[in-house]
Design an enzyme around this catalytic site. Structure first.
Site, PDB file in Angstrom:
ATOM      1  CE  LYS A 204     -22.050 -16.607   7.379  1.00 33.59           C
ATOM      2  NZ  LYS A 204     -21.174 -15.498   7.781  1.00 33.59           N
ATOM      3  CE  LYS A 257     -20.268 -17.856   4.033  1.00 38.79           C
ATOM      4  NZ  LYS A 257     -19.868 -16.841   4.950  1.00 38.79           N
TER       5      LYS A 257
END
Ligand code: PBG
Length: 340
Positions: A204, A257
Site C-alpha cells: 500500500k 493499492k
C-alpha cells in the site's frame, strides 16, 4: 497458395483479427466479469441514512438497512463481495470504539450475513476512522511522532477478532504496519477463527489518490501524513519484500493499492506469488478522476472505467476492489445481452 512475392505487410497483418466484433471477442485475452469485483461500502449509524460523498458521486455513507439493500443489489448483479468501512459515533486517541460489538461495521456484518448470506463480507481492519487524530495506529506517549507498535498491533488484532466474531468472511488489515499480518493471524487463531482468511493490503503506497476516501471515511490525519508506514511511490523492489513477508506471516491473499499508477507492481506480485490470489484496489481518487472527467463531458465514463478495470486485470489482479463494481457489472451485463 502462399505468394512468396507478396510484400511482408500483406503476410503479417495482426489487424485481420480485429476486423469484426466477433473476431475481437474470440481473440480477447482478458475478460472482465462481475465475479472480479468487490464493492467498498461506508457504514454509518442511524436508520435510512444515505449521504452522498461530495468528492465521490454515486458513493454514499449508509446506515445498516441501506447497506443490506446495496448487498442485495450486488448479489443480483453477480458481484460476489463487499468491503466494509465503519464510521463511528465516537473517536479517541486509541480508537477504542473500533472493536465495540455495537458499532456500525459489526452491525452491518451481522445484518448482511443474516439477510444476504451468499455475499462475501470483507472488513477493513484499521484504526484511522476511529482515532481522533485520524492516524492508523496508537502513538507512543514518550515520542509523539512514533507509534507504540505493541499497542498498535494489539488494537488491530482486537478489531479483527471483533469483526470475525460478528461473522466477517475475510478480514483485510490496511494499516501497512510491520508485523500486522502475524499479529492478526495469531489473534484470530487463538480466538477460534482459524478459518477466517486474511486479505493483506501487502503493498500500500502513501498515495495522493486516497484523498476522497478520507472525506468518505472521516479519516483525514489531523497532522502529518502516513509516509512513515505506507510505501514510497518510488519503490518497486521493496514491494516484493513486503509481499514476501506477508506471505510468510500467513496472508491468504495479497493486495496492491492504488491500482492504475501501480500496474507494474501488480504484475511483479503476480509473477512472484503465482499461488496467492492477488487483489488490486482501484481507489477513491482513481474513481473521482473518472467521475469528474465524465461529468465535464471530457471522457466516456463507461468505456474509460471498463478500460481501467480491464487493464488492472490484464496486469495480473484476480479481483478488483472498486467503487465502480455495480456499474461495471451492469455495463458488462448490457454488453453480453447486446451480442446475444
Ligand atoms: C485506511 C484505508 C485507506 C483506504 C483504504 N483503507 C486510506 C488511507 O490509508 O489513508 C483508501 C481507499 C481509497 O482511497 O479508496 N487505512
Amino acid at each position: 497458395m502462399l505468394d512468396i512475392h507478396a510484400p511482408a505487410a500483406q503476410l503479417q497483418q495482426p489487424q485481420r483479427l480485429r476486423r469484426t466484433a466477433g473476431l475481437r471477442r474470440l481473440t480477447r485475452e482478458t475478460r472482465l466479469t462481475p465475479d472480479d469485483f468487490v464493492l467498498p461500502l461506508f457504514v454509518t449509524q442511524g436508520e435510512n441514512v444515505r449521504n452522498e460523498v461530495s468528492s465521490m458521486p454515486g458513493v454514499f455513507q449508509m446506515s445498516v438497512d441501506k447497506i443490506v439493500e446495496r448487498g442485495r443489489e450486488a448479489v443480483a448483479l453477480g458481484v460476489p463481495a463487499v468491503l466494509l468501512f465503519g464510521l463511528p459515533a465516537h473517536k479517541d486517541a486509541s480508537g477504542s470504539s473500533a472493536d465495540a460489538d455495537g458499532e456500525a461495521v459489526q452491525e452491518a456484518v451481522r445484518a448482511l450475513k443474516k439477510d444476504v448470506p451468499e455475499l462475501v463480507v470483507i472488513t477493513d481492519v484499521c484504526l484511522c476512522e476511529y482515532t481522533d487524530h485520524g492516524h492508523c495506529g496508537v502513538f507512543d506517549t514518550m515520542h509523539d511522532s512514533l507509534f507504540d507498535m505493541p499497542a498498535t498491533l494489539a488494537r488491530h488484532a482486537d478489531v479483527a477478532v471483533s469483526h470475525a466474531r460478528a461473522g466477517a468472511d475475510v478480514v483485510a488489515p490496511s494499516g501497512m504496519f510491520d508485523g500486522l499480518v502475524a499479529a492478526l493471524r495469531a489473534a484470530l487463531d487463538a480466538a477460534g477463527f482459524a478459518h477466517v482468511p486474511i486479505l493483506s493490503y501487502a503493498v500500500k503506497y502513501a498515495s495522493a489518490f486516497y484523498g476522497p476516501f478520507r472525506d468518505a471515511a472521516g479519516s483525514v490525519p489531523a497532522f502529518g501524513d502516513r509516509r512513515a508506514h505506507q510505501m514510497d511511490p518510488a519503490n518497486a523492489r521493496e514491494a516484493l519484500r513486503e509481499a514476501a513477508l506477508d506471505v510468510e506471516a500467513g496472508a491468504d491473499m495479497l493486495m496492491v493499492k492504488p491500482a492504475i499508477a501501480y500496474l507494474d507492481i501488480i504484475y511483479r506480485l503476480r509473477v512472484q506469488h503465482p499461488d496467492r490470489p492477488l487483489a488490486a484496489y482501484h481507489v477513491s481518487g482513481e474513481y473521482a478522476m473518472l467521475k469528474a472527467a465524465a461529468r465535464n463531458g471530457w471522457l466516456d465514463e463507461r468505456r474509460a472505467a471498463l478500460e481501467a478495470l480491464t487493464a488492472i486485470k490484464r496486469a495480473g489482479a484476480d479481483f478488483i476492489l472498486t467503487y465502480y463494481a455495480l456499474d461495471a457489472a451492469r455495463w458488462l451485463r448490457e454488453d453480453a445481452e447486446s451480442v446475444s
